[in-house]
Design an enzyme around this catalytic site. Structure first.
Site, short mmCIF file in Angstrom:
data_model
loop_
_atom_site.label_atom_id
_atom_site.label_comp_id
_atom_site.label_asym_id
_atom_site.label_seq_id
_atom_site.Cartn_x
_atom_site.Cartn_y
_atom_site.Cartn_z
N SER A 59 53.75 -0.87 47.98
CA SER A 59 53.26 0.48 48.28
C SER A 59 51.80 0.69 47.91
CB SER A 59 54.13 1.53 47.58
OG SER A 59 53.98 1.43 46.18
N HIS A 99 51.20 4.31 41.45
CA HIS A 99 50.56 4.97 42.59
C HIS A 99 49.26 5.63 42.18
CE1 HIS A 99 54.33 5.29 45.40
NE2 HIS A 99 53.85 4.06 45.30
N ASP A 125 54.17 11.44 47.25
CA ASP A 125 55.36 11.01 46.51
C ASP A 125 56.38 12.10 46.24
OD1 ASP A 125 54.35 8.45 46.41
OD2 ASP A 125 53.58 8.63 44.37
#
Length: 182
Positions: A59, A99, A125
């Site tokens: 990701s 992230h 998210d």
């Protein structure tokens, strides 16, 4: 070897007297306790409950790839900024997520809320957060990425994906420590 495994290490263990065997077990215990002390020391120095993490998904590509080893710090006095890469935990999930911070909201009372997104993901998210949670708090942050080593953590991924591989490695390491006499 005629179709059977060669268990020479068992002969080595049988030839040891009790004192040598105790010494080997103590040596093994010292290695394990040293590793734990190093980990706890890193926790104190970095301010993070997990100073080293492995990227488990794609990701964050191209910034980080699956198997990259990240070094984290989590000093409470440092403000969270847009663009920073954070590792955070969500209530009800065991595995932390790596992230980038997308948006930050600082309120007048000093509280900070922020939104994250994986570089390789098309949406933020919010779908990953706990039900009803729209923003993350500072308490959710495990650490901030300060450096990385590419692909070193692939061994961790292999051990998680293939438990038999993990046990084989651990057994081999244990046998090596017990049998190695230096």
């Amino acid at each position: 070897m005629s179709g059977m495994l060669n268990f020479d290490f068992l002969d080595d263990v049988r030839r040891m007297n009790k004192r040598q065997l105790y010494y080997q077990f103590l040596n093994f215990g010292m290695i394990v306790s040293s590793a734990l002390m190093i980990w706890k020391g890193l926790m104190v120095v970095t301010g993070s409950e997990s100073p080293i993490v492995v990227v488990l998904s794609g990701s964050m590509e191209p910034a980080f790839h699956r198997g990259d080893l990240l070094f984290l710090t989590n000093y409470k006095e440092e403000p969270i900024r847009v663009g920073e890469i954070v590792v955070f935990k969500i209530e009800g999930r065991d595995i932390p997520i790596v992230h980038r911070v997308l948006k930050v909201h600082e309120k007048e009372d000093g509280s900070v809320k922020f939104l994250t997104k994986g570089d390789n993901n098309s949406v933020d998210d919010r779908g990953l957060y706990a039900p009803g949670q729209l923003w993350l708090d500072k308490k959710d942050v495990v650490g901030r990425a300060r450096g990385f080593v590419p692909y070193v953590g692939i061994v961790t991924i292999l051990m998680n994906d293939y438990p038999k591989f993990k046990y084989a490695i651990l057994i081999c390491l244990g046998i090596f420590v017990l049998v190695h006499r230096e």
